[in-house]
Write a protein that holds these residues in place. Sequence first.
Motif, short mmCIF file in Angstrom:
data_model
loop_
_atom_site.label_atom_id
_atom_site.label_comp_id
_atom_site.label_asym_id
_atom_site.label_seq_id
_atom_site.Cartn_x
_atom_site.Cartn_y
_atom_site.Cartn_z
N LYS A 79 10.08 3.05 0.70
CA LYS A 79 9.32 4.09 1.40
C LYS A 79 9.22 3.81 2.89
CE LYS A 79 6.73 5.72 -2.54
NZ LYS A 79 5.46 5.94 -3.17
N LYS A 116 0.84 -1.20 0.00
CA LYS A 116 0.00 0.00 0.00
C LYS A 116 0.87 1.25 0.00
CE LYS A 116 -3.84 -0.34 2.34
NZ LYS A 116 -4.79 -0.37 3.45
N ASN A 117 2.07 1.18 0.62
CA ASN A 117 3.02 2.31 0.59
C ASN A 117 3.38 2.69 -0.85
OD1 ASN A 117 3.17 2.51 3.36
ND2 ASN A 117 5.09 1.37 3.53
N ARG A 138 -2.75 -1.85 -4.28
CA ARG A 138 -3.75 -2.47 -3.40
C ARG A 138 -3.91 -3.95 -3.78
NH1 ARG A 138 -4.41 1.44 -0.42
NH2 ARG A 138 -5.20 3.49 -0.94
N ASN A 141 6.54 -3.37 -6.85
CA ASN A 141 5.83 -2.54 -5.88
C ASN A 141 6.20 -2.89 -4.44
OD1 ASN A 141 4.06 -0.56 -7.25
ND2 ASN A 141 3.29 -2.39 -8.26
N ASN A 163 1.30 2.43 -3.29
CA ASN A 163 0.00 2.64 -3.95
C ASN A 163 -0.43 1.42 -4.76
OD1 ASN A 163 -0.25 5.28 -2.93
ND2 ASN A 163 1.10 6.03 -4.55
#
Length: 157
Positions: free
Chosen positions: A151, A111-112, A116, A144, A114
């Motif tokens: 992040k 999710k960091n 899902r 991702n 983006n």
Amino acid sequence: MIHNDVLRRLRYALAINDTAAISIFKLVDYDMDIDYLHAIMKKEGEEGYLPCRDKIISLFLDGLIIKNRGKQEGSTPQVLEAGERLSNNDILRKIRIAMSYKDDDMIVVLKNANFRISKGELSAFFRKPDHRNFKPAGDQVVRNLLQGMVKKYRPDA
């Protein structure tokens, strides 16, 4: 995903320098040559670039598991035979073990970036290939996850 990219992004996310990388390889009884390490850290098209073999990325991930979780008594890391491939699912599994991620942790890291994903979709990546709900992981999931790790562990970057 290209193994060179996985290795480069993982080292960046976890702030692993050359000395630490070599010590990680030593944990799995592999003597990494510094020149070879530099060659596989280069991007495609750069002078001196060499492709990272499946065996090398597998050894690095196994060494990272030992570094973060300790050596498991009575077992040795399984070395890939010539011609054996390391799939994106295997890479995800090894990162998950090394970082002690649970399903929820991986969902947060993704999710960091983006990205899902549901718990059910994520668990399909960790099933045995012959299971009816197994799903091969694409490059996008690995990319991702690594971006989310950057992040999480290097928020200043």
